[in-house]
Design a protein around this motif. Structure first.
Motif, PDB file in Angstrom:
ATOM      1  N   PRO A 254       0.796  -1.235   0.000  1.00 55.11           N
ATOM      2  CA  PRO A 254       0.000   0.000   0.000  1.00 55.11           C
ATOM      3  C   PRO A 254       0.823   1.277   0.000  1.00 55.11           C
ATOM      4  O   PRO A 254       0.428   2.255  -0.635  1.00 55.11           O
ATOM      5  CB  PRO A 254      -0.832  -0.139   1.288  1.00 55.11           C
ATOM      6  N   TYR A 255       1.976   1.303   0.685  1.00 52.40           N
ATOM      7  CA  TYR A 255       2.746   2.553   0.695  1.00 52.40           C
ATOM      8  C   TYR A 255       3.275   2.892  -0.689  1.00 52.40           C
ATOM      9  O   TYR A 255       3.437   4.079  -1.031  1.00 52.40           O
ATOM     10  CB  TYR A 255       3.890   2.483   1.719  1.00 52.40           C
ATOM     11  N   ARG A 256       3.513   1.881  -1.534  1.00 53.88           N
ATOM     12  CA  ARG A 256       3.968   2.164  -2.894  1.00 53.88           C
ATOM     13  C   ARG A 256       2.795   2.607  -3.769  1.00 53.88           C
ATOM     14  O   ARG A 256       2.953   3.451  -4.654  1.00 53.88           O
ATOM     15  CB  ARG A 256       4.675   0.946  -3.484  1.00 53.88           C
ATOM     16  N   ILE A 257       1.618   2.026  -3.538  1.00 54.82           N
ATOM     17  CA  ILE A 257       0.417   2.509  -4.230  1.00 54.82           C
ATOM     18  C   ILE A 257       0.196   3.977  -3.875  1.00 54.82           C
ATOM     19  O   ILE A 257      -0.099   4.813  -4.744  1.00 54.82           O
ATOM     20  CB  ILE A 257      -0.819   1.670  -3.841  1.00 54.82           C
ATOM     21  N   ASP A 258       0.362   4.320  -2.591  1.00 59.98           N
ATOM     22  CA  ASP A 258       0.205   5.703  -2.155  1.00 59.98           C
ATOM     23  C   ASP A 258       1.209   6.613  -2.855  1.00 59.98           C
ATOM     24  O   ASP A 258       0.859   7.714  -3.295  1.00 59.98           O
ATOM     25  CB  ASP A 258       0.390   5.784  -0.636  1.00 59.98           C
ATOM     26  N   ARG A 259       2.450   6.177  -2.972  1.00 58.94           N
ATOM     27  CA  ARG A 259       3.478   6.999  -3.615  1.00 58.94           C
ATOM     28  C   ARG A 259       3.143   7.251  -5.079  1.00 58.94           C
ATOM     29  O   ARG A 259       3.313   8.367  -5.593  1.00 58.94           O
ATOM     30  CB  ARG A 259       4.835   6.312  -3.499  1.00 58.94           C
ATOM     31  N   MET A 260       2.643   6.215  -5.758  1.00 61.81           N
ATOM     32  CA  MET A 260       2.308   6.385  -7.177  1.00 61.81           C
ATOM     33  C   MET A 260       1.053   7.229  -7.355  1.00 61.81           C
ATOM     34  O   MET A 260       0.959   8.025  -8.293  1.00 61.81           O
ATOM     35  CB  MET A 260       2.178   5.014  -7.839  1.00 61.81           C
ATOM     36  N   MET A 261       0.095   7.073  -6.454  1.00 65.86           N
ATOM     37  CA  MET A 261      -1.081   7.950  -6.505  1.00 65.86           C
ATOM     38  C   MET A 261      -0.680   9.405  -6.247  1.00 65.86           C
ATOM     39  O   MET A 261      -1.243  10.326  -6.849  1.00 65.86           O
ATOM     40  CB  MET A 261      -2.124   7.491  -5.483  1.00 65.86           C
ATOM     41  N   SER A 262       0.311   9.609  -5.379  1.00 64.24           N
ATOM     42  CA  SER A 262       0.773  10.976  -5.138  1.00 64.24           C
ATOM     43  C   SER A 262       1.451  11.552  -6.373  1.00 64.24           C
ATOM     44  O   SER A 262       1.355  12.755  -6.636  1.00 64.24           O
ATOM     45  CB  SER A 262       1.717  11.023  -3.934  1.00 64.24           C
ATOM     46  N   THR A 263       2.120  10.689  -7.157  1.00 63.45           N
ATOM     47  CA  THR A 263       2.705  11.141  -8.419  1.00 63.45           C
ATOM     48  C   THR A 263       1.616  11.659  -9.350  1.00 63.45           C
ATOM     49  O   THR A 263       1.747  12.731  -9.957  1.00 63.45           O
ATOM     50  CB  THR A 263       3.487  10.005  -9.101  1.00 63.45           C
ATOM     51  N   LEU A 264       0.525  10.905  -9.478  1.00 65.69           N
ATOM     52  CA  LEU A 264      -0.584  11.343 -10.320  1.00 65.69           C
ATOM     53  C   LEU A 264      -1.198  12.635  -9.786  1.00 65.69           C
ATOM     54  O   LEU A 264      -1.570  13.530 -10.552  1.00 65.69           O
ATOM     55  CB  LEU A 264      -1.646  10.245 -10.403  1.00 65.69           C
ATOM     56  N   MET A 265      -1.273  12.737  -8.462  1.00 69.86           N
ATOM     57  CA  MET A 265      -1.812  13.962  -7.857  1.00 69.86           C
ATOM     58  C   MET A 265      -0.938  15.167  -8.197  1.00 69.86           C
ATOM     59  O   MET A 265      -1.435  16.231  -8.576  1.00 69.86           O
ATOM     60  CB  MET A 265      -1.914  13.783  -6.341  1.00 69.86           C
ATOM     61  N   LEU A 266       0.382  14.995  -8.088  1.00 68.11           N
ATOM     62  CA  LEU A 266       1.306  16.089  -8.372  1.00 68.11           C
ATOM     63  C   LEU A 266       1.306  16.458  -9.857  1.00 68.11           C
ATOM     64  O   LEU A 266       1.622  17.604 -10.215  1.00 68.11           O
ATOM     65  CB  LEU A 266       2.714  15.716  -7.921  1.00 68.11           C
ATOM     66  N   MET A 267       0.944  15.511 -10.712  1.00 73.24           N
ATOM     67  CA  MET A 267       0.810  15.783 -12.139  1.00 73.24           C
ATOM     68  C   MET A 267      -0.492  16.525 -12.457  1.00 73.24           C
ATOM     69  O   MET A 267      -0.700  16.965 -13.581  1.00 73.24           O
ATOM     70  CB  MET A 267       0.839  14.471 -12.936  1.00 73.24           C
ATOM     71  N   GLY A 268      -1.379  16.613 -11.470  1.00 77.90           N
ATOM     72  CA  GLY A 268      -2.661  17.279 -11.683  1.00 77.90           C
ATOM     73  C   GLY A 268      -3.724  16.391 -12.288  1.00 77.90           C
ATOM     74  O   GLY A 268      -4.785  16.871 -12.699  1.00 77.90           O
ATOM     75  N   VAL A 269      -3.463  15.064 -12.321  1.00 75.47           N
ATOM     76  CA  VAL A 269      -4.377  14.154 -13.004  1.00 75.47           C
ATOM     77  C   VAL A 269      -5.762  14.143 -12.373  1.00 75.47           C
ATOM     78  O   VAL A 269      -6.783  14.178 -13.078  1.00 75.47           O
ATOM     79  CB  VAL A 269      -3.782  12.723 -13.033  1.00 75.47           C
ATOM     80  N   PHE A 270      -5.832  14.116 -11.052  1.00 76.69           N
ATOM     81  CA  PHE A 270      -7.136  13.982 -10.405  1.00 76.69           C
ATOM     82  C   PHE A 270      -7.979  15.251 -10.527  1.00 76.69           C
ATOM     83  O   PHE A 270      -9.198  15.211 -10.357  1.00 76.69           O
ATOM     84  CB  PHE A 270      -6.960  13.586  -8.931  1.00 76.69           C
ATOM     85  N   ARG A 271      -7.345  16.388 -10.816  1.00 77.91           N
ATOM     86  CA  ARG A 271      -8.104  17.614 -11.092  1.00 77.91           C
ATOM     87  C   ARG A 271      -8.661  17.612 -12.509  1.00 77.91           C
ATOM     88  O   ARG A 271      -9.583  18.369 -12.808  1.00 77.91           O
ATOM     89  CB  ARG A 271      -7.207  18.847 -10.916  1.00 77.91           C
ATOM     90  N   GLN A 272      -8.097  16.789 -13.367  1.00 81.78           N
ATOM     91  CA  GLN A 272      -8.444  16.831 -14.788  1.00 81.78           C
ATOM     92  C   GLN A 272      -9.456  15.770 -15.208  1.00 81.78           C
ATOM     93  O   GLN A 272     -10.262  16.006 -16.101  1.00 81.78           O
ATOM     94  CB  GLN A 272      -7.168  16.668 -15.617  1.00 81.78           C
ATOM     95  N   ILE A 273      -9.384  14.574 -14.622  1.00 78.23           N
ATOM     96  CA  ILE A 273     -10.233  13.470 -15.084  1.00 78.23           C
ATOM     97  C   ILE A 273     -11.685  13.691 -14.685  1.00 78.23           C
ATOM     98  O   ILE A 273     -11.997  14.419 -13.741  1.00 78.23           O
ATOM     99  CB  ILE A 273      -9.730  12.117 -14.558  1.00 78.23           C
TER     100      ILE A 273
END
Length: 348
Positions: A254-273
């Motif tokens: 889970p901590y690696r899933i969290d890290r990768m989700m944070s990457t998507l967050m920092l890319m702005g993905v969750f604001r866009q989809i």
């Protein structure tokens, strides 16, 4: 784990590539319109390629060929299908050459990747995207093939297919999905988890969890979370604005899933989809230490603030029975019911 070790070494591997191989794609190409592949018919010839890891068991080649033949297709193996260089199925140039050859070969009507593993990202600068654009045909696979789906979509707009690899499970569910998608009438395809009758009062298998309720529409993009985030900053990711994002993974704590989700967050993905679907995270149990966030907590943390329709538990990922999804196609989702549906024709 092979997947993580590959990602760590990716920067060094690309640094050793000839500069001429990178010159064509140093900048992201303009956004492409959706490009429909030509329809596959029973009796057509399909190409079997290996863009990622080598196949150790020689019987896997037989299994893949027999499965595709059982679906009513003829099979042509890539020239370098059985090659090996370290963990890879041949050199980068050989693996890319097989894909380019299959797209350029008029006899080949579709392309099937025999397996995933790791290594597909290494060949992205070597693919002939103009050739692919001029010869639109289905290409199918999942896991590490996520790299190809995203790159081909970003560079050409071609609809590809996230589904079983050639040597994967071809049970009745997967075979029926294949026939429905490729040999169907072209009507709306609905993706809903199958349920099994048991003696329990409550069905516990293939249940979905609504993260945030609602409905949404958009072009479907995503794939394996680890592979997807490894493409960050490259010209091989699609524009996420207004898209439906689907994800899955295997063997990640889970901590690696969290890290990768944070990457998507920092890319702005969750604001866009416009919507989010998570499939299965197979063997994603927490290890030792001071404790872990749960996957539910992770998804809630990143998705709830954006109030976009989202659910998890779809039959997507490293599981025996999996959806065969049209990557890049316009689809609708219902997070309350855990359903995805096509909203356009998938073929010319």
């Amino acid at each position: 784990m092979e997947k993580r070790e590959f990602i760590k070494s990716l920067g060094l591997g690309l640094g050793l590539m000839p500069l001429s191989g990178l010159a064509k794609t140093t900048e992201k190409q303009p956004s492409q319109d959706r490009l429909l592949p030509k329809k596959l018919q029973p009796g057509d010839q399909v190409g079997l390629v290996s863009p990622s890891a080598a196949t150790a068991d020689i019987m896997e080649f037989t299994f893949a060929r027999e499965a595709l033949e059982a679906l009513g297709l003829k099979v042509e193996q890539g020239k370098y299908l059985k090659e090996r260089r370290g963990h890879l199925a041949g050199t980068d140039a050989e693996r890319a050459a097989d894909i380019n050859e299959m797209f350029g070969n008029k006899r080949i009507k579709a392309i099937v990747c025999i397996r995933g593993g790791s290594g597909a990202a290494r060949i992205l600068p070597l693919l002939d995207y103009e050739l692919i654009r001029k010869n639109p045909k289905p290409i199918m696979g999942y896991s590490d093939i996520t790299a190809l789906h995203n790159a081909i979509n970003a560079q050409t707009g071609l609809i590809t297919f996230h589904g079983p690899n050639g040597s994967g499970s071809w049970n009745n569910f997967n075979a029926n999905q294949f026939r429905s998608v490729f040999f169907g009438t072209g009507e709306t395809i609905t993706y809903k988890n199958e349920s099994e009758e048991t003696e329990d009062l409550v069905n516990k298998k293939n249940r979905i969890r609504t993260i945030y309720p609602g409905k949404a529409e958009g072009s479907l993009v995503g794939g394996n979370l680890t592979v997807l985030t490894a493409l960050a900053g490259s010209p091989y990711l699609p524009d996420f604005r207004g898209k439906l994002l689907f994800l899955e993974d295997i063997g990640e704590e889970p901590y690696r899933i969290d890290r990768m989700m944070s990457t998507l967050m920092l890319m702005g993905v969750f604001r866009q989809i416009s919507g989010f679907v998570f499939g299965q995270c197979t063997d994603c149990d927490p290890g030792g230490g001071y404790g872990n966030l749960t996957l539910d907590q992770i998804f809630d943390d990143y998705l709830l603030p954006h109030k976009i329709p989202a659910f998890r538990g779809a039959m997507i990922g490293h599981i025996p029975s999996q959806f065969l999804l049209p990557f890049g196609a316009k689809m609708a989702m219902d997070a309350n019911r855990g359903i995805l549906e096509t909203r356009e024709a998938l073929f010319q």
